[in-house]
Design a protein around this motif. Structure first.
Motif, PDB file in Angstrom:
ATOM      1  N   PHE A 281       4.588   9.482  -4.857  1.00  0.00           N
ATOM      2  CA  PHE A 281       5.827   9.733  -4.133  1.00  0.00           C
ATOM      3  C   PHE A 281       5.609   9.521  -2.644  1.00  0.00           C
ATOM      4  CE2 PHE A 281       8.699  12.839  -1.988  1.00  0.00           C
ATOM      5  CZ  PHE A 281       9.862  12.129  -2.201  1.00  0.00           C
ATOM      6  N   THR A 282       4.638  10.233  -2.059  1.00  0.00           N
ATOM      7  CA  THR A 282       4.304  10.032  -0.648  1.00  0.00           C
ATOM      8  C   THR A 282       2.831   9.675  -0.515  1.00  0.00           C
ATOM      9  OG1 THR A 282       3.617  12.300  -0.145  1.00  0.00           O
ATOM     10  CG2 THR A 282       5.979  11.801   0.002  1.00  0.00           C
ATOM     11  N   ALA A 283       2.513   9.057   0.605  1.00  0.00           N
ATOM     12  CA  ALA A 283       1.117   8.811   0.983  1.00  0.00           C
ATOM     13  C   ALA A 283       1.048   8.851   2.499  1.00  0.00           C
ATOM     14  CB  ALA A 283       0.643   7.461   0.457  1.00  0.00           C
TER      15      ALA A 283
ATOM     16  N   ASP B 283      -6.269  -0.606  -4.994  1.00  0.00           N
ATOM     17  CA  ASP B 283      -5.375   0.423  -5.543  1.00  0.00           C
ATOM     18  C   ASP B 283      -4.771   1.282  -4.443  1.00  0.00           C
ATOM     19  OD1 ASP B 283      -5.832  -0.454  -8.105  1.00  0.00           O
ATOM     20  OD2 ASP B 283      -7.362   1.051  -8.558  1.00  0.00           O
ATOM     21  N   LYS B 284      -5.578   1.620  -3.437  1.00  0.00           N
ATOM     22  CA  LYS B 284      -5.061   2.415  -2.321  1.00  0.00           C
ATOM     23  C   LYS B 284      -4.018   1.627  -1.531  1.00  0.00           C
ATOM     24  CE  LYS B 284      -9.022   5.455  -1.521  1.00  0.00           C
ATOM     25  NZ  LYS B 284     -10.067   5.888  -0.553  1.00  0.00           N
ATOM     26  N   ILE B 285      -4.299   0.363  -1.284  1.00  0.00           N
ATOM     27  CA  ILE B 285      -3.357  -0.456  -0.530  1.00  0.00           C
ATOM     28  C   ILE B 285      -2.063  -0.637  -1.322  1.00  0.00           C
ATOM     29  CG2 ILE B 285      -2.973  -2.708   0.529  1.00  0.00           C
ATOM     30  CD1 ILE B 285      -5.008  -0.831   1.932  1.00  0.00           C
ATOM     31  N   TYR B 286      -2.169  -0.771  -2.630  1.00  0.00           N
ATOM     32  CA  TYR B 286      -0.960  -0.858  -3.465  1.00  0.00           C
ATOM     33  C   TYR B 286      -0.119   0.405  -3.313  1.00  0.00           C
ATOM     34  CZ  TYR B 286       2.069  -1.211  -7.532  1.00  0.00           C
ATOM     35  OH  TYR B 286       3.177  -1.248  -8.354  1.00  0.00           O
TER      36      TYR B 286
ATOM     37  N   ASN C  49       3.750   0.656  -1.820  1.00  0.00           N
ATOM     38  CA  ASN C  49       4.839   0.876  -2.772  1.00  0.00           C
ATOM     39  C   ASN C  49       5.227   2.323  -3.005  1.00  0.00           C
ATOM     40  OD1 ASN C  49       5.218  -2.011  -3.823  1.00  0.00           O
ATOM     41  ND2 ASN C  49       3.010  -1.724  -4.069  1.00  0.00           N
ATOM     42  N   CYS C  50       4.548   3.297  -2.361  1.00  0.00           N
ATOM     43  CA  CYS C  50       4.969   4.685  -2.539  1.00  0.00           C
ATOM     44  C   CYS C  50       6.373   4.868  -1.966  1.00  0.00           C
ATOM     45  CB  CYS C  50       3.977   5.637  -1.859  1.00  0.00           C
ATOM     46  SG  CYS C  50       3.837   5.431  -0.074  1.00  0.00           S
ATOM     47  N   ASP C  51       7.044   5.910  -2.389  1.00  0.00           N
ATOM     48  CA  ASP C  51       8.424   6.135  -1.950  1.00  0.00           C
ATOM     49  C   ASP C  51       8.524   6.341  -0.448  1.00  0.00           C
ATOM     50  OD1 ASP C  51       9.996   6.141  -4.484  1.00  0.00           O
ATOM     51  OD2 ASP C  51       8.594   7.732  -4.985  1.00  0.00           O
TER      52      ASP C  51
ATOM     53  N   ILE D  24      11.165  -5.093   3.100  1.00  0.00           N
ATOM     54  CA  ILE D  24      11.732  -5.978   2.071  1.00  0.00           C
ATOM     55  C   ILE D  24      12.068  -5.183   0.814  1.00  0.00           C
ATOM     56  CG2 ILE D  24      11.200  -7.902   0.526  1.00  0.00           C
ATOM     57  CD1 ILE D  24       9.522  -9.080   2.836  1.00  0.00           C
ATOM     58  N   ARG D  25      11.230  -4.210   0.481  1.00  0.00           N
ATOM     59  CA  ARG D  25      11.430  -3.423  -0.745  1.00  0.00           C
ATOM     60  C   ARG D  25      12.215  -2.138  -0.496  1.00  0.00           C
ATOM     61  NH1 ARG D  25       7.802  -6.829  -0.986  1.00  0.00           N
ATOM     62  NH2 ARG D  25       7.042  -7.805  -2.917  1.00  0.00           N
TER      63      ARG D  25
END
Length: 217
Positions: free
Chosen positions: A111-113, A131-134, A138-140, A173-174
């Motif tokens: 949800f958050t990072a 994985d961390k960069i992903y 993409n986290c909310d 963009i997302r």
């Protein structure tokens, strides 16, 4: 003869527009009160006593208004060192986790990072951290502390990369919410990250200035 109207009578005579305005002010104050509590907790975790002077209360109110209005998805807290930007960033992360984390789909991992700009860049240079960069992409809601303190470019397997600008662009963009602190003013952000990123930030970000106050440190 008693001519004082009851509260129920006064409310019933108000127009819908005025009722909404009163409710709006009440909601903003409720958000501000909670943010003040969370800021106080964050300061206490550092072993310090929190002082709510006029500047601190102004910033809390401005952030509360941003949350309530929801006109800009993302937020920049900018200003000099030691004036409470990072404390507010941590308080905001706790606020959003308290109010919105349960609304998400439980099948989603993040949800958050939160990350400092410098650590984000260092992690981006190592493919083992994919994985961390992903998660950061993409986290909310992503919280970045001290944007602009990182080097302008980093070397990754012979390629020059600009991780902070790339993350900001990806999340724009997302349509993902991003909140960050910086010592750079908007014009300096434009110079640092480029006109394209600055133009997108002007559309998507609210800017709250922390200024005219000496360092609390």
């Amino acid at each position: 003869m008693n001519n004082i109207k009851s509260l129920e009578t006064v409310l019933s005579e108000l127009s819908d527009e005025k009722k909404k305005r009163i409710e709006s002010v009440a909601n903003i104050q409720a958000i501000a009160d909670e943010l003040q509590f969370l800021v106080q907790q964050e300061v206490a975790r550092k072993g310090r006593e929190c002082t709510f002077d006029d500047y601190t209360m102004l910033h809390i109110k401005q952030v509360a208004e941003w949350i309530h209005k929801g006109q800009q998805r993302s937020l920049v807290l900018y200003g000099p060192y030691g004036v409470g930007k990072t404390i507010m960033l941590y308080a905001l992360e706790r606020y959003f986790c308290r109010h919105y984390a349960d609304w998400r789909d439980d099948t989603r991992e993040h949800f958050t990072a939160s990350v400092t700009a410098d650590n984000l860049c260092l992690l981006s240079t190592d493919p083992n951290n994919v994985d961390k960069i992903y998660c950061y992409k993409n986290c909310d809601i992503l919280f970045i502390d001290d944007a602009g303190a990182e080097k302008e470019k980093y070397l990754c397997y012979g390629n020059l990369i600009t991780p902070v600008a790339d993350i900001i662009d990806h999340r724009y963009i997302r349509r993902k919410k991003t909140i960050f602190t910086t010592n750079l003013v908007p014009a300096e952000l434009c110079s640092r990250y480029g006109e394209r990123i600055a133009d997108r930030m002007n559309e998507d970000y609210a800017f709250i200035m922390y200024n005219n106050h000496p360092s609390y440190r």
